[in-house]
Motif scaffolding. Sequence first.
Motif, PDB file in Angstrom:
ATOM      1  N   LYS A 123       0.849  -1.191   0.000  1.00 29.37           N
ATOM      2  CA  LYS A 123       0.000   0.000   0.000  1.00 29.37           C
ATOM      3  C   LYS A 123       0.884   1.240   0.000  1.00 29.37           C
ATOM      4  O   LYS A 123       1.628   1.494   0.932  1.00 29.37           O
ATOM      5  CB  LYS A 123      -0.933  -0.013   1.219  1.00 29.37           C
ATOM      6  N   ARG A 124       0.806   2.020  -1.084  1.00 25.28           N
ATOM      7  CA  ARG A 124       1.570   3.259  -1.226  1.00 25.28           C
ATOM      8  C   ARG A 124       0.639   4.329  -1.809  1.00 25.28           C
ATOM      9  O   ARG A 124      -0.526   4.066  -2.112  1.00 25.28           O
ATOM     10  CB  ARG A 124       2.774   3.047  -2.161  1.00 25.28           C
ATOM     11  N   THR A 125       1.179   5.534  -1.971  1.00 24.76           N
ATOM     12  CA  THR A 125       0.385   6.636  -2.507  1.00 24.76           C
ATOM     13  C   THR A 125       1.122   7.308  -3.663  1.00 24.76           C
ATOM     14  O   THR A 125       2.286   7.693  -3.520  1.00 24.76           O
ATOM     15  CB  THR A 125       0.092   7.686  -1.416  1.00 24.76           C
ATOM     16  N   LEU A 126       0.444   7.419  -4.795  1.00 25.45           N
ATOM     17  CA  LEU A 126       0.962   8.168  -5.935  1.00 25.45           C
ATOM     18  C   LEU A 126       0.553   9.623  -5.757  1.00 25.45           C
ATOM     19  O   LEU A 126      -0.628   9.929  -5.605  1.00 25.45           O
ATOM     20  CB  LEU A 126       0.383   7.625  -7.237  1.00 25.45           C
ATOM     21  N   ARG A 127       1.537  10.533  -5.755  1.00 31.92           N
ATOM     22  CA  ARG A 127       1.262  11.959  -5.557  1.00 31.92           C
ATOM     23  C   ARG A 127       1.650  12.739  -6.806  1.00 31.92           C
ATOM     24  O   ARG A 127       2.799  12.680  -7.262  1.00 31.92           O
ATOM     25  CB  ARG A 127       2.023  12.497  -4.343  1.00 31.92           C
ATOM     26  N   LEU A 128       0.665  13.460  -7.334  1.00 37.89           N
ATOM     27  CA  LEU A 128       0.876  14.292  -8.507  1.00 37.89           C
ATOM     28  C   LEU A 128       0.748  15.756  -8.101  1.00 37.89           C
ATOM     29  O   LEU A 128      -0.195  16.138  -7.417  1.00 37.89           O
ATOM     30  CB  LEU A 128      -0.160  13.973  -9.587  1.00 37.89           C
ATOM     31  N   THR A 129       1.703  16.580  -8.533  1.00 35.91           N
ATOM     32  CA  THR A 129       1.666  18.026  -8.318  1.00 35.91           C
ATOM     33  C   THR A 129       2.179  18.690  -9.594  1.00 35.91           C
ATOM     34  O   THR A 129       2.617  17.997 -10.525  1.00 35.91           O
ATOM     35  CB  THR A 129       2.558  18.447  -7.119  1.00 35.91           C
ATOM     36  N   PRO A 130       2.196  20.023  -9.656  1.00 37.99           N
ATOM     37  CA  PRO A 130       2.764  20.685 -10.837  1.00 37.99           C
ATOM     38  C   PRO A 130       4.244  20.375 -11.038  1.00 37.99           C
ATOM     39  O   PRO A 130       4.765  20.561 -12.144  1.00 37.99           O
ATOM     40  CB  PRO A 130       2.562  22.172 -10.537  1.00 37.99           C
ATOM     41  N   ASN A 131       4.912  19.897  -9.975  1.00 30.76           N
ATOM     42  CA  ASN A 131       6.359  19.660 -10.064  1.00 30.76           C
ATOM     43  C   ASN A 131       6.772  18.224  -9.778  1.00 30.76           C
ATOM     44  O   ASN A 131       7.972  17.946  -9.682  1.00 30.76           O
ATOM     45  CB  ASN A 131       7.096  20.578  -9.074  1.00 30.76           C
ATOM     46  N   SER A 132       5.815  17.313  -9.615  1.00 31.40           N
ATOM     47  CA  SER A 132       6.225  15.963  -9.226  1.00 31.40           C
ATOM     48  C   SER A 132       5.265  14.889  -9.716  1.00 31.40           C
ATOM     49  O   SER A 132       4.082  15.138  -9.951  1.00 31.40           O
ATOM     50  CB  SER A 132       6.348  15.870  -7.696  1.00 31.40           C
ATOM     51  N   PHE A 133       5.820  13.697  -9.832  1.00 31.92           N
ATOM     52  CA  PHE A 133       5.088  12.471 -10.152  1.00 31.92           C
ATOM     53  C   PHE A 133       5.792  11.396  -9.334  1.00 31.92           C
ATOM     54  O   PHE A 133       6.715  10.741  -9.815  1.00 31.92           O
ATOM     55  CB  PHE A 133       5.179  12.186 -11.656  1.00 31.92           C
ATOM     56  N   ASP A 134       5.390  11.247  -8.055  1.00 31.86           N
ATOM     57  CA  ASP A 134       6.170  10.463  -7.105  1.00 31.86           C
ATOM     58  C   ASP A 134       5.309   9.462  -6.352  1.00 31.86           C
ATOM     59  O   ASP A 134       4.091   9.598  -6.268  1.00 31.86           O
ATOM     60  CB  ASP A 134       6.862  11.377  -6.088  1.00 31.86           C
ATOM     61  N   LEU A 135       6.001   8.488  -5.742  1.00 32.77           N
ATOM     62  CA  LEU A 135       5.352   7.482  -4.912  1.00 32.77           C
ATOM     63  C   LEU A 135       5.836   7.668  -3.482  1.00 32.77           C
ATOM     64  O   LEU A 135       7.030   7.822  -3.235  1.00 32.77           O
ATOM     65  CB  LEU A 135       5.722   6.082  -5.413  1.00 32.77           C
ATOM     66  N   SER A 136       4.894   7.677  -2.532  1.00 32.47           N
ATOM     67  CA  SER A 136       5.268   7.857  -1.127  1.00 32.47           C
ATOM     68  C   SER A 136       4.710   6.709  -0.292  1.00 32.47           C
ATOM     69  O   SER A 136       3.891   5.914  -0.760  1.00 32.47           O
ATOM     70  CB  SER A 136       4.729   9.191  -0.596  1.00 32.47           C
ATOM     71  N   HIS A 137       5.154   6.639   0.967  1.00 33.24           N
ATOM     72  CA  HIS A 137       4.685   5.596   1.888  1.00 33.24           C
ATOM     73  C   HIS A 137       3.434   6.020   2.651  1.00 33.24           C
ATOM     74  O   HIS A 137       2.952   5.286   3.512  1.00 33.24           O
ATOM     75  CB  HIS A 137       5.796   5.235   2.878  1.00 33.24           C
ATOM     76  N   LYS A 138       2.920   7.185   2.340  1.00 33.55           N
ATOM     77  CA  LYS A 138       1.697   7.659   2.991  1.00 33.55           C
ATOM     78  C   LYS A 138       0.533   6.713   2.675  1.00 33.55           C
ATOM     79  O   LYS A 138       0.419   6.209   1.562  1.00 33.55           O
ATOM     80  CB  LYS A 138       1.372   9.078   2.499  1.00 33.55           C
ATOM     81  N   ILE A 139      -0.309   6.456   3.674  1.00 30.94           N
ATOM     82  CA  ILE A 139      -1.486   5.619   3.475  1.00 30.94           C
ATOM     83  C   ILE A 139      -2.737   6.497   3.532  1.00 30.94           C
ATOM     84  O   ILE A 139      -2.987   7.183   4.529  1.00 30.94           O
ATOM     85  CB  ILE A 139      -1.591   4.515   4.547  1.00 30.94           C
ATOM     86  N   LEU A 140      -3.505   6.487   2.461  1.00 26.83           N
ATOM     87  CA  LEU A 140      -4.722   7.290   2.400  1.00 26.83           C
ATOM     88  C   LEU A 140      -5.886   6.553   3.039  1.00 26.83           C
ATOM     89  O   LEU A 140      -6.006   5.334   2.922  1.00 26.83           O
ATOM     90  CB  LEU A 140      -5.076   7.601   0.942  1.00 26.83           C
ATOM     91  N   GLU A 141      -6.766   7.308   3.702  1.00 20.61           N
ATOM     92  CA  GLU A 141      -7.985   6.714   4.245  1.00 20.61           C
ATOM     93  C   GLU A 141      -8.943   6.333   3.123  1.00 20.61           C
ATOM     94  O   GLU A 141      -9.621   5.311   3.186  1.00 20.61           O
ATOM     95  CB  GLU A 141      -8.680   7.698   5.193  1.00 20.61           C
ATOM     96  N   ASN A 142      -8.994   7.173   2.105  1.00 25.21           N
ATOM     97  CA  ASN A 142      -9.840   6.908   0.951  1.00 25.21           C
ATOM     98  C   ASN A 142      -8.954   6.666  -0.268  1.00 25.21           C
ATOM     99  O   ASN A 142      -7.733   6.821  -0.218  1.00 25.21           O
ATOM    100  CB  ASN A 142     -10.784   8.083   0.701  1.00 25.21           C
ATOM    101  N   ARG A 143      -9.587   6.310  -1.369  1.00 29.28           N
ATOM    102  CA  ARG A 143      -8.796   5.996  -2.561  1.00 29.28           C
ATOM    103  C   ARG A 143      -8.114   7.232  -3.132  1.00 29.28           C
ATOM    104  O   ARG A 143      -7.002   7.153  -3.638  1.00 29.28           O
ATOM    105  CB  ARG A 143      -9.699   5.361  -3.632  1.00 29.28           C
ATOM    106  N   PHE A 144      -8.784   8.402  -3.037  1.00 31.06           N
ATOM    107  CA  PHE A 144      -8.236   9.632  -3.612  1.00 31.06           C
ATOM    108  C   PHE A 144      -8.264  10.772  -2.598  1.00 31.06           C
ATOM    109  O   PHE A 144      -9.126  10.821  -1.718  1.00 31.06           O
ATOM    110  CB  PHE A 144      -9.038  10.072  -4.844  1.00 31.06           C
ATOM    111  N   ASP A 145      -7.334  11.691  -2.763  1.00 30.71           N
ATOM    112  CA  ASP A 145      -7.364  12.963  -2.053  1.00 30.71           C
ATOM    113  C   ASP A 145      -6.807  14.003  -3.015  1.00 30.71           C
ATOM    114  O   ASP A 145      -5.830  13.738  -3.730  1.00 30.71           O
ATOM    115  CB  ASP A 145      -6.514  12.900  -0.780  1.00 30.71           C
ATOM    116  N   TYR A 146      -7.438  15.180  -3.067  1.00 31.18           N
ATOM    117  CA  TYR A 146      -6.954  16.194  -4.005  1.00 31.18           C
ATOM    118  C   TYR A 146      -7.377  17.573  -3.554  1.00 31.18           C
ATOM    119  O   TYR A 146      -8.316  17.741  -2.753  1.00 31.18           O
ATOM    120  CB  TYR A 146      -7.471  15.921  -5.419  1.00 31.18           C
ATOM    121  N   GLN A 147      -6.690  18.569  -4.074  1.00 24.88           N
ATOM    122  CA  GLN A 147      -7.063  19.964  -3.851  1.00 24.88           C
ATOM    123  C   GLN A 147      -6.559  20.781  -5.022  1.00 24.88           C
ATOM    124  O   GLN A 147      -5.401  20.644  -5.428  1.00 24.88           O
ATOM    125  CB  GLN A 147      -6.465  20.486  -2.549  1.00 24.88           C
ATOM    126  N   ILE A 148      -7.432  21.596  -5.574  1.00 27.19           N
ATOM    127  CA  ILE A 148      -7.066  22.470  -6.683  1.00 27.19           C
ATOM    128  C   ILE A 148      -7.371  23.900  -6.276  1.00 27.19           C
ATOM    129  O   ILE A 148      -8.530  24.308  -6.198  1.00 27.19           O
ATOM    130  CB  ILE A 148      -7.828  22.106  -7.972  1.00 27.19           C
TER     131      ILE A 148
END
Length: 316
Positions: A123-148
Amino acid sequence: MIFWQHILNKLKDNQKIYVLTVIENHGSSPGRKGFKMLVAQDGFIFGSIGGGVMEFSLVEEAQRLLTEEKSPTFIKKQIHKGNIKDGSGMICSGEQTVAFHCLDNKHISVVRDILNCLKNGEKRTLRLTPNSFDLSHKILENRFDYQITSTTNWFFEEHIGSKETLYIVGGGHVGVAVSELFIKLGFYVVVFDNRKNLNTLKNNTFANKKMVINYEKINNYITKGNTSYVAIMTNKYTDDKLVLSKLLKNDYKFLGVLGSKAKLKTMWEVLLKEGFTQEELNTIYAPIGISIKSETVEEIAVSIAAQIIQIKNYGK
């Protein structure tokens, strides 16, 4: 998993690619959060972000950007309400925002890590931002989290790896068909049997993990909790009853048994005599699957999948 394997193959071939990801959707948008599409330099396209004229125009844009020296990361909002500003030309009355990320061979390690997560059930988390496309060890409570906040200030996080595990107890023909379908549905699939050298278990190339065990110790192999689903389908009544008696008092999201109503009626009578309560028996899904008059192992697998998806998405 095949989506990420295609990406890895293109990156190893020293191609630049664009990954298009739906990071927000509202209303009747054809794309949903997490939908992805690969657009490669050689013209290869895989996946979907909703289809139709909307998808075609975004693919064309990605292909054009891949020919330029600098291929930017950005997000693009589309409103599906006909010919208006930011409109996609579609009339389904929804909205979606798509992130464009250009990847090259520097991203090979990230994509490999994603594939390993999917293969091993990590279980890992794919994090997308304007400057990154990375995988972290953070565990999400839900399938997605986002903010624009703006086109230059946003993030999108997605759970990678199977949150749900399906444990199939019984490695026969039905177990193979169920394994194949649930892998496609994104579950981590584990198959158990107590028979050595079982051809159907050996030839089950779909399951993430296969084990020959003593059913007396089945408790030691199945994780309790709200992400565990158990389907009992051994090759005989006595093993079905043994496994069920070992698991019945545990907490799982789903516990079901394959079998005829006559067989299950007899099993219930025996379990009641052994001290189990009617309330406990009422928590079991039996016969497993929704009633669609299944006649083939593939149809049985579909009926089981429909029932488990309903429980996963709507709760018990």
